[in-house]
Design a protein around this motif. Structure first.
Motif, PDB file in Angstrom:
ATOM      1  N   ALA A 170       0.833  -1.204   0.000  1.00 23.15           N
ATOM      2  CA  ALA A 170       0.000   0.000   0.000  1.00 23.15           C
ATOM      3  C   ALA A 170       0.867   1.254   0.000  1.00 23.15           C
ATOM      4  CB  ALA A 170      -0.920   0.002   1.211  1.00 23.15           C
ATOM      5  N   LEU A 171       1.960   1.216   0.746  1.00 21.64           N
ATOM      6  CA  LEU A 171       2.877   2.356   0.773  1.00 21.64           C
ATOM      7  C   LEU A 171       3.574   2.528  -0.573  1.00 21.64           C
ATOM      8  CD1 LEU A 171       4.443   1.923   4.334  1.00 21.64           C
ATOM      9  CD2 LEU A 171       2.815   3.671   3.605  1.00 21.64           C
ATOM     10  N   LYS A 172       3.951   1.418  -1.178  1.00 23.94           N
ATOM     11  CA  LYS A 172       4.599   1.478  -2.498  1.00 23.94           C
ATOM     12  C   LYS A 172       3.682   2.104  -3.539  1.00 23.94           C
ATOM     13  CE  LYS A 172       7.767  -2.477  -2.131  1.00 23.94           C
ATOM     14  NZ  LYS A 172       8.054  -3.854  -2.643  1.00 23.94           N
ATOM     15  N   MET A 173       2.405   1.770  -3.459  1.00 25.34           N
ATOM     16  CA  MET A 173       1.432   2.282  -4.425  1.00 25.34           C
ATOM     17  C   MET A 173       0.846   3.632  -4.016  1.00 25.34           C
ATOM     18  SD  MET A 173      -0.485  -1.217  -5.685  1.00 25.34           S
ATOM     19  CE  MET A 173      -0.684  -1.973  -4.061  1.00 25.34           C
ATOM     20  N   GLU A 174       1.330   4.160  -2.889  1.00 25.33           N
ATOM     21  CA  GLU A 174       0.956   5.500  -2.413  1.00 25.33           C
ATOM     22  C   GLU A 174      -0.550   5.643  -2.193  1.00 25.33           C
ATOM     23  OE1 GLU A 174       2.809   8.043  -5.426  1.00 25.33           O
ATOM     24  OE2 GLU A 174       4.512   8.288  -4.064  1.00 25.33           O
ATOM     25  N   TYR A 175      -1.157   4.608  -1.652  1.00 30.02           N
ATOM     26  CA  TYR A 175      -2.590   4.674  -1.375  1.00 30.02           C
ATOM     27  C   TYR A 175      -2.947   5.870  -0.497  1.00 30.02           C
ATOM     28  CZ  TYR A 175      -3.827   0.027  -3.268  1.00 30.02           C
ATOM     29  OH  TYR A 175      -4.088  -1.035  -4.089  1.00 30.02           O
ATOM     30  N   GLU A 176      -2.190   6.065   0.562  1.00 22.84           N
ATOM     31  CA  GLU A 176      -2.521   7.130   1.506  1.00 22.84           C
ATOM     32  C   GLU A 176      -2.468   8.499   0.842  1.00 22.84           C
ATOM     33  OE1 GLU A 176      -0.356   6.801   5.172  1.00 22.84           O
ATOM     34  OE2 GLU A 176      -0.706   4.641   5.330  1.00 22.84           O
ATOM     35  N   HIS A 177      -1.577   8.649  -0.129  1.00 18.49           N
ATOM     36  CA  HIS A 177      -1.486   9.916  -0.864  1.00 18.49           C
ATOM     37  C   HIS A 177      -2.783  10.183  -1.615  1.00 18.49           C
ATOM     38  CE1 HIS A 177      -0.011  13.099  -3.463  1.00 18.49           C
ATOM     39  NE2 HIS A 177      -0.350  12.389  -4.517  1.00 18.49           N
ATOM     40  N   PHE A 178      -3.334   9.151  -2.260  1.00 22.36           N
ATOM     41  CA  PHE A 178      -4.586   9.320  -2.997  1.00 22.36           C
ATOM     42  C   PHE A 178      -5.749   9.579  -2.052  1.00 22.36           C
ATOM     43  CE2 PHE A 178      -2.100   6.604  -6.012  1.00 22.36           C
ATOM     44  CZ  PHE A 178      -1.972   7.549  -7.016  1.00 22.36           C
ATOM     45  N   PHE A 179      -5.793   8.862  -0.941  1.00 23.22           N
ATOM     46  CA  PHE A 179      -6.881   9.060   0.008  1.00 23.22           C
ATOM     47  C   PHE A 179      -6.850  10.467   0.599  1.00 23.22           C
ATOM     48  CE2 PHE A 179      -6.244   4.286   1.019  1.00 23.22           C
ATOM     49  CZ  PHE A 179      -6.922   3.929  -0.131  1.00 23.22           C
ATOM     50  N   SER A 180      -5.657  10.996   0.794  1.00 26.28           N
ATOM     51  CA  SER A 180      -5.524  12.311   1.429  1.00 26.28           C
ATOM     52  C   SER A 180      -6.139  13.426   0.590  1.00 26.28           C
ATOM     53  CB  SER A 180      -4.047  12.621   1.702  1.00 26.28           C
ATOM     54  OG  SER A 180      -3.329  12.823   0.492  1.00 26.28           O
ATOM     55  N   LYS A 181      -6.225  13.209  -0.724  1.00 27.33           N
ATOM     56  CA  LYS A 181      -6.818  14.236  -1.584  1.00 27.33           C
ATOM     57  C   LYS A 181      -8.296  14.420  -1.258  1.00 27.33           C
ATOM     58  CE  LYS A 181      -3.623  13.463  -5.452  1.00 27.33           C
ATOM     59  NZ  LYS A 181      -3.502  13.065  -6.885  1.00 27.33           N
ATOM     60  N   THR A 182      -9.011  13.318  -1.119  1.00 21.08           N
ATOM     61  CA  THR A 182     -10.422  13.410  -0.750  1.00 21.08           C
ATOM     62  C   THR A 182     -10.568  13.940   0.669  1.00 21.08           C
ATOM     63  OG1 THR A 182     -11.025  11.588  -2.220  1.00 21.08           O
ATOM     64  CG2 THR A 182     -12.558  12.103  -0.428  1.00 21.08           C
ATOM     65  N   GLU A 183      -9.697  13.497   1.554  1.00 21.08           N
ATOM     66  CA  GLU A 183      -9.768  13.942   2.943  1.00 21.08           C
ATOM     67  C   GLU A 183      -9.550  15.452   3.051  1.00 21.08           C
ATOM     68  OE1 GLU A 183      -7.223  11.635   5.445  1.00 21.08           O
ATOM     69  OE2 GLU A 183      -8.094   9.738   4.817  1.00 21.08           O
ATOM     70  N   SER A 184      -8.711  16.012   2.184  1.00 16.41           N
ATOM     71  CA  SER A 184      -8.467  17.455   2.234  1.00 16.41           C
ATOM     72  C   SER A 184      -9.721  18.239   1.850  1.00 16.41           C
ATOM     73  CB  SER A 184      -7.298  17.834   1.322  1.00 16.41           C
ATOM     74  OG  SER A 184      -7.632  17.643  -0.043  1.00 16.41           O
ATOM     75  N   VAL A 185     -10.508  17.696   0.926  1.00 13.66           N
ATOM     76  CA  VAL A 185     -11.770  18.348   0.557  1.00 13.66           C
ATOM     77  C   VAL A 185     -12.773  18.232   1.705  1.00 13.66           C
ATOM     78  CG1 VAL A 185     -13.658  18.423  -1.103  1.00 13.66           C
ATOM     79  CG2 VAL A 185     -11.357  17.837  -1.869  1.00 13.66           C
ATOM     80  N   LEU A 186     -12.837  17.054   2.315  1.00 11.91           N
ATOM     81  CA  LEU A 186     -13.714  16.876   3.470  1.00 11.91           C
ATOM     82  C   LEU A 186     -13.343  17.828   4.598  1.00 11.91           C
ATOM     83  CD1 LEU A 186     -13.917  12.968   3.543  1.00 11.91           C
ATOM     84  CD2 LEU A 186     -15.838  14.525   3.168  1.00 11.91           C
TER      85      LEU A 186
END
Length: 218
Positions: free
Chosen positions: A141-157
């Protein structure tokens, strides 16, 4: 006080749902008389945003509100008045499920203003949390940068409601691995993770609920 758990999984009693239920238990451990409800998105016939822009029309009677009438509209109207919301979704192809994405479009867009100030029209700045469950290991998950993608939606929230807490649950046990072509995983490994790690994930979900309850009381 009213709290919702939004289940973006098609399953009512598996990993994501269990974690959401435990988070609601955490809320009730702090606010014993809290009303809690789980919304199972896969039980509701609804679509994402229709891009009609009625919620953006100057002096329009639906300004800041989703005009689209479907089975989801009355549910959305009560959710946005909540004292706290916990979202949960499995990860499909590196993102939340399609139903969760559709929910987020309807949940966010009416309150999003295209101005330089980043104005929010949300009726309440309720505390939020997001639980992500995934089949992949933490390393992958870290290699595929999942958290980076999730953080984009979280920033809008965060801009519309509040900064979400988050919980990442890796390497989940999904089914009887002997029945399916699944050479990348073994029953032995998945069972071991389920036994040793998932109880810790449930505890983390409970503690997340506690934090949401405490934030709602501020």
């Amino acid at each position: 006080m009213k709290f919702f758990a939004i289940n973006g999984s098609p399953r009512h009693n598996c990993n994501t749902a269990q974690l959401l239920k435990e988070s609601l238990n955490g809320i009730k451990s702090i606010i014993s008389d809290a009303e809690t409800e789980i919304i199972n998105l896969y039980d509701i016939p609804f679509n994402g945003c229709k891009s009609c822009f009625a919620c953006k029309k100057i002096n329009g009677r639906h300004y800041g509100k989703c005009v689209y009438k479907d089975d989801f509209k009355p549910i959305l109207e009560k959710i946005v008045q909540a004292d706290g919301i916990i979202l949960g979704s499995p990860v499909y192809f590196g993102d939340v499920t399609g139903n969760m994405r559709s929910f987020l479009e309807r949940f966010i867009f009416p309150f999003f203003v295209y101005d330089k100030e980043g104005t929010s029209l949300a009726p309440k700045r309720m505390p939020l949390a997001f639980i992500y469950t995934m089949n992949v290991s933490k390393e992958n998950a870290l290699k595929m940068e999942y958290e980076h993608f999730f953080s984009k939606t979280e920033s809008v929230l965060e801009n519309i409601f509040s900064k979400p807490l988050n919980l990442y649950v890796y390497d989940t046990y999904q089914f009887d691995y002997s029945k399916y072509k699944m050479e990348l995983f073994t029953e032995e490994h998945k069972a071991k993770v389920r036994k040793e790690q998932f109880p810790k994930d449930l505890e983390a979900a409970f503690n997340m609920g506690v934090e949401i309850a405490n934030k709602s009381l501020l």
